[in-house]
Scaffold this active site. Structure first.
Site, PDB file in Angstrom:
ATOM      1  N   TYR A 120       0.264  14.933   0.605  1.00 32.26           N
ATOM      2  CA  TYR A 120       0.060  13.748  -0.235  1.00 32.26           C
ATOM      3  C   TYR A 120      -1.433  13.602  -0.480  1.00 32.26           C
ATOM      4  O   TYR A 120      -2.238  13.670   0.455  1.00 32.26           O
ATOM      5  CB  TYR A 120       0.600  12.500   0.487  1.00 32.26           C
ATOM      6  CG  TYR A 120       0.385  11.224  -0.304  1.00 32.26           C
ATOM      7  CD1 TYR A 120       1.263  10.856  -1.304  1.00 32.26           C
ATOM      8  CD2 TYR A 120      -0.731  10.412  -0.059  1.00 32.26           C
ATOM      9  CE1 TYR A 120       1.061   9.701  -2.046  1.00 32.26           C
ATOM     10  CE2 TYR A 120      -0.939   9.257  -0.797  1.00 32.26           C
ATOM     11  CZ  TYR A 120      -0.041   8.908  -1.781  1.00 32.26           C
ATOM     12  OH  TYR A 120      -0.242   7.770  -2.517  1.00 32.26           O
ATOM     13  N   GLU A 135      -2.572  10.264  -8.427  1.00 34.63           N
ATOM     14  CA  GLU A 135      -1.813  10.661  -7.233  1.00 34.63           C
ATOM     15  C   GLU A 135      -1.134  12.012  -7.435  1.00 34.63           C
ATOM     16  O   GLU A 135      -0.560  12.265  -8.491  1.00 34.63           O
ATOM     17  CB  GLU A 135      -0.742   9.587  -6.961  1.00 34.63           C
ATOM     18  CG  GLU A 135       0.146   9.882  -5.759  1.00 34.63           C
ATOM     19  CD  GLU A 135       1.327   8.911  -5.679  1.00 34.63           C
ATOM     20  OE1 GLU A 135       1.231   7.921  -4.941  1.00 34.63           O
ATOM     21  OE2 GLU A 135       2.338   9.159  -6.386  1.00 34.63           O
TER      22      GLU A 135
END
Ligand code: GDP
Ligand code: MN
Length: 386
Positions: free
Chosen positions: A101, A189
């Site tokens: 992530y 992201e």
């Protein structure tokens, strides 16, 4: 403004971040054509503005073009959390060894960008954040200094990334930071950023949100807007230049000034909450409040089928209440609302304004003097209709 996954990843590519070399399709046939052109197993991915598409069945791995056609037929038209899928991204399937992530977001509390990174990326980052927040490495960036080399090294080492990947991870983080800054993003992201079987890093999913206040200087990004998932009332409001946010209650609020609008929402909640009654929206009609603006605001409020009562709370400063009253009557005649309207006018020319309203003798218009009284009357009107 949210970008789709494919828009986000194509933007990443412009900044040098490696992404799978896929394309977008609107039909199963087009999806099959892309798959056979790629000549490898592909992932067929729903392009809608919600997270968790994988869990909702919107991400499917297909072995060949025929399977890609079938999955695209399943996914196109699928309803994911209230949004209907109109296009799919067909990407070459990645050989995933590890899901990382990596995100940069605005930390409002700290007043600067925040990098978040974890070796345990993939589908459940919110859950990871709740259960084991220490598994996510957080690093603030001083926007005047920018991202420093020692920070990327620190992040890579603190998250436990094998040393072999530090260099390419650093380059990707660097590119993502540039993308975030230069695109005026409030979120950039990658989830997941994967380590492939060949040991390469690849951005398999992307999500970018552009700061709405910066869209005037990001024309290329602004042109990519896709409103299809947005409540109709919010699109109407943007077109009319009214700031409006749809909420879940029954009392449609029309107010001038953001602070007064929030106070009005609080008051409806104060007197209505026990009966599950509250504001249907935030709406600030802004200065002036011309008849056209009032009519537009009324139409926007009433386009929400949940609205059972409209509460108009206007404080006349530069705005004159008699002009607003004229605007309300014009809007009333034009829109013909079939729900009661509670009206409170205070400030400049309030008595003239209230006289105009009462002389019009419209049956479902209720006048109020104070905000307390207005909120109570609006709550009572909703209860009466239940
Ligand atoms: P999201 O659920 O909306 O976040 O969609 P993602 O694009 O992140 O996909 C969800 C999950 O599907 C990922 O975490 C991966 O585990 C898996 N996935 C996505 N693309 C591929 C791929 O190319 N190959 C493989 N094997 N899995 C993939
Ligand atoms: Mn994802």
């Amino acid at each position: 403004m949210k970008l789709h996954e494919y828009q986000s990843k194509f933007l990443f590519r412009e900044f040098g971040i490696p992404i799978p070399n896929g394309q977008v399709a609107q039909t199963p046939e087009a999806a099959a054509a892309i798959a056979s052109q790629l000549g490898v197993p592909v992932v067929v991915k729903a392009q809608v503005h919600v997270g968790g598409r994988g869990k909702a069945g919107g991400v499917k791995l297909a072995r060949d073009a025929d399977e890609a056609r079938r999955y695209a037929a399943d996914i196109l038209g699928m309803d994911i959390k209230g949004l209907v899928v109109q296009q799919v991204l067909v990407d070459p399937g990645a050989d995933i060894q590890q899901e990382i992530y990596l995100a940069i977001t605005n930390d409002r509390g700290a007043g600067c960008p925040l990098i978040m990174s974890s070796l345990e990326g993939g589908m459940d980052i919110e859950e990871l954040n709740r259960s084991r927040p220490a598994a996510i490495i957080r690093e603030h960036i001083d926007p005047t200094l920018g991202l420093n080399g020692f920070q990327t090294t620190h992040i890579a080492s603190a998250m436990g990334l094998p040393r072999a990947h530090w260099r390419s991870f650093g380059q990707i983080l660097w590119s993502l930071y540039r993308c975030y800054i230069e695109s005026d993003a409030e979120l950039a992201e990658i989830n997941p950023l994967v380590i492939t079987g060949e040991g390469e890093l690849l951005a398999v999913d992307g999500k970018v949100i552009i700061d709405d206040n910066a869209l005037f200087r990001q024309p290329k990004l602004a042109a990519q807007r896709d409103d299809s998932g947005e409540p109709e009332s919010e699109s109407l409001a943007r077109a009319a230049g009214i700031s409006y946010i749809k909420l879940d209650g029954q009392i449609g609020c029309m107010v001038n000034g953001a602070g007064l609008a929030m106070t009005t929402m609080d008051m409806t909640k104060l007197y209505g909450d026990a009966d599950h009654i509250g504001p249907a929206n935030f709406l600030d009609i802004g200065g002036g409040a011309s008849p056209q603006q009032v009519a537009a605001a009324l139409r926007i409020i009433l386009s929400d089928a949940k609205v059972q009562c409209v509460l108009i709370n206007i404080f006349g400063g530069i705005t004159r209440c008699d002009e607003v009253a004229d605007g309300i009557l014009t809007a009333y005649n034009e829109v013909q609302p079939n729900v009661p309207m509670v009206i409170r006018l205070q400030g400049t020319n309030a008595s003239e304004g209230n006289a105009i309203i009462s002389q019009a003798q419209i049956p479902n218009i209720i006048s109020a003097q104070t905000l307390t009284q207005a909120a109570k009357l609006a709550v009572a009107a909703v209860k009466e209709r239940a």
